[in-house]
Scaffold this active site. Structure first.
Site, mmCIF file in Angstrom:
data_model
loop_
_atom_site.group_PDB
_atom_site.id
_atom_site.type_symbol
_atom_site.label_atom_id
_atom_site.label_comp_id
_atom_site.label_asym_id
_atom_site.label_seq_id
_atom_site.Cartn_x
_atom_site.Cartn_y
_atom_site.Cartn_z
ATOM 1 N N TYR A 1 -12.190 -46.839 8.424
ATOM 2 C CA TYR A 1 -13.006 -47.166 7.287
ATOM 3 C C TYR A 1 -12.449 -48.638 6.537
ATOM 4 C CZ TYR A 1 -14.853 -46.651 2.452
ATOM 5 O OH TYR A 1 -15.763 -46.906 1.236
ATOM 6 N N SER B 1 -15.921 -52.711 0.154
ATOM 7 C CA SER B 1 -14.801 -51.763 -0.589
ATOM 8 C C SER B 1 -13.673 -52.497 -0.817
ATOM 9 C CB SER B 1 -14.652 -50.504 0.213
ATOM 10 O OG SER B 1 -13.271 -49.921 -0.329
HETATM 11 N N1 NAD Z 1 -17.166 -43.976 -4.188
HETATM 12 C C1 NAD Z 1 -16.008 -44.892 -4.091
HETATM 13 O O1 NAD Z 1 -15.071 -44.689 -4.612
HETATM 14 C C2 NAD Z 1 -16.486 -46.071 -2.892
HETATM 15 C C3 NAD Z 1 -15.486 -46.980 -2.958
HETATM 16 C C4 NAD Z 1 -15.908 -48.085 -2.331
HETATM 17 C C5 NAD Z 1 -16.822 -48.101 -1.597
HETATM 18 N N2 NAD Z 1 -17.673 -47.031 -1.508
HETATM 19 C C6 NAD Z 1 -18.820 -47.255 -0.523
HETATM 20 O O2 NAD Z 1 -20.141 -47.038 -1.307
HETATM 21 C C7 NAD Z 1 -21.219 -46.710 -0.550
HETATM 22 C C8 NAD Z 1 -21.850 -45.268 -1.012
HETATM 23 O O3 NAD Z 1 -20.978 -44.305 -0.807
HETATM 24 P P1 NAD Z 1 -20.738 -43.260 -2.378
HETATM 25 O O4 NAD Z 1 -19.240 -43.337 -2.703
HETATM 26 O O5 NAD Z 1 -21.795 -43.609 -3.037
HETATM 27 O O6 NAD Z 1 -20.957 -41.917 -1.332
HETATM 28 P P2 NAD Z 1 -21.966 -40.772 -1.271
HETATM 29 O O7 NAD Z 1 -21.361 -39.920 -0.103
HETATM 30 O O8 NAD Z 1 -22.262 -40.177 -2.583
HETATM 31 O O9 NAD Z 1 -23.332 -41.368 -0.766
HETATM 32 C C9 NAD Z 1 -23.422 -41.905 0.434
HETATM 33 C C10 NAD Z 1 -24.736 -41.739 0.874
HETATM 34 O O10 NAD Z 1 -25.066 -42.356 2.178
HETATM 35 C C11 NAD Z 1 -25.621 -41.178 2.860
HETATM 36 N N3 NAD Z 1 -25.470 -41.651 4.378
HETATM 37 C C12 NAD Z 1 -24.247 -41.306 5.198
HETATM 38 N N4 NAD Z 1 -24.163 -41.759 6.409
HETATM 39 C C13 NAD Z 1 -25.627 -42.292 6.568
HETATM 40 C C14 NAD Z 1 -26.301 -42.732 7.523
HETATM 41 N N5 NAD Z 1 -25.839 -43.105 8.829
HETATM 42 N N6 NAD Z 1 -27.544 -43.247 7.525
HETATM 43 C C15 NAD Z 1 -28.075 -43.137 6.082
HETATM 44 N N7 NAD Z 1 -27.486 -42.619 5.144
HETATM 45 C C16 NAD Z 1 -26.121 -41.894 5.368
HETATM 46 C C17 NAD Z 1 -25.063 -40.163 2.687
HETATM 47 O O11 NAD Z 1 -25.922 -38.918 3.027
HETATM 48 C C18 NAD Z 1 -24.913 -40.227 0.984
HETATM 49 O O12 NAD Z 1 -26.371 -39.583 0.393
HETATM 50 C C19 NAD Z 1 -20.572 -46.267 0.807
HETATM 51 O O13 NAD Z 1 -20.581 -47.671 1.894
HETATM 52 C C20 NAD Z 1 -19.016 -46.259 0.370
HETATM 53 O O14 NAD Z 1 -18.150 -46.682 1.567
HETATM 54 C C21 NAD Z 1 -17.514 -46.084 -2.052
#
Ligand code: NAD
Length: 275
Positions: free
Chosen positions: A177, A163
């Site tokens: 985080y 991130s």
């Molecule tokens: N959305 C953003 O703006 C953003 C920005 C930077 C980084 N990220 C990163 O992107 C990645 C994906 O997140 P997202 O934004 O798509 O969120 P999201 O919540 O839409 O998807 C995340 C998925 O991970 C699953 N998950 C959570 N904990 C878990 C575990 N212990 N074991 C297995 N699966 C698990 C959830 O059930 C969910 O389906 C994450 O690592 C997040 O930190 C997201």
């Protein structure tokens, strides 16, 4: 090599963690749409069943399994099952992640006020440990499970979702985080150095602000999107589909000589506001 071949993942065996939603789902979709055989792992049983059935219904070679990345034995079993059915493992996205609750200010824009619930002294051990368990130790366990299989193959692509919050402090985000993401980025570099001699590349995607379900799905709020778009040089927030091209690049032969790198994809957000 022609472009179609250079960026091809056809026939490759892939695993994506956190693939039931958001960025992981888009990554799994991009791989499947381009001919890879994909195992989608997620802790959310409902989502993983629905999304893997949807993709399988479109004729793609996908399978879903319920795995919490903090359950390392279950993770290892899921990797073994993928190899048992595909014969090998070429691509792994360590993408699963959770938010860590509020930071020390409330709100992402407008009048930012101190939020005692997100202050350092309010942070519980439980909250800190869960975020580190999933967002940092979960990445370690995923990379370890992959290395065990990829080293004897002498090939592989590992991609971690980090991130921009791993290198730029954002007071509305909980500090666990940001610390976990910074740790995951550096772990990625160390593992890249270790595995380079085995023809395994290890890179990271650092997203900016994307509309997904993380943090209770606040990014779906159109008002939040409008306000965030104002501070983005590209004047819009990111959507999961925006990640597909970079994910394919890092998973394909096109990135064969690229390792240990974190690539930011944020519509220019970290450059600072423009017009
Ligand atoms: N959305 C953003 O703006 C953003 C920005 C930077 C980084 N990220 C990163 O992107 C990645 C994906 O997140 P997202 O934004 O798509 O969120 P999201 O919540 O839409 O998807 C995340 C998925 O991970 C699953 N998950 C959570 N904990 C878990 C575990 N212990 N074991 C297995 N699966 C698990 C959830 O059930 C969910 O389906 C994450 O690592 C997040 O930190 C997201």
């Amino acid at each position: 090599m022609k472009c179609a071949e250079l960026f091809s993942v056809a026939g490759q065996s892939a695993i994506v963690t956190g693939a039931g939603s958001g960025l992981g789902l888009a990554i799994a979709e991009a791989l499947a749409e381009n001919g890879a055989r994909v195992v989608l792992l997620d802790v959310d049983a409902g989502r993983i069943a629905a999304e893997s059935a949807r993709l399988a219904g479109r004729g793609y070679a996908v399978r879903g399994a319920v795995v919490d990345v903090s359950d390392h034995a279950a993770l290892e079993r899921a990797f073994d099952a993928a190899v048992a059915s595909h014969g090998r493992l070429d691509i792994v996205f360590a993408n699963a992640g959770i938010d860590s609750g509020p930071g020390f200010v409330s709100g992402w824009f407008g009048a930012r006020t101190r939020n005692p619930a997100g202050a350092l002294e309010s942070y519980s051990d439980e909250r800190w440990n869960r975020v580190i368990d999933v967002n940092l130790t979960g990445v370690f366990a995923t990379l370890r499970a992959a290395a065990r299989i990829m080293k004897p193959q002498r090939s592989g692509r590992l991609i971690v979702t980090t991130s921009v919050a791993g290198y730029q402090c954002e007071p509305a985000i909980g500090s666990a985080y940001m610390a976990a993401k910074a740790g995951a980025a550096h772990l990625m570099r160390c593992v890249a150095q270790e595995l380079a001699a085995f023809n395994i590349t290890v890179n990271a995607i650092a997203p900016g602000f994307f509309v997904t379900n993380i943090g209770g799905g606040h990014a779906h709020n159109p008002e939040v999107q409008r306000a965030m778009a104002q501070v983005m040089p590209m004047h819009r927030v990111g959507f999961p589909g925006d990640i597909k091209g970079l994910a394919l690049f890092l998973a394909s032969p096109a990135s064969a000589y690229l390792t240990g790198q974190q690539i930011t994809i944020d519509g220019g957000w970290t450059l600072g506001p423009a017009d």
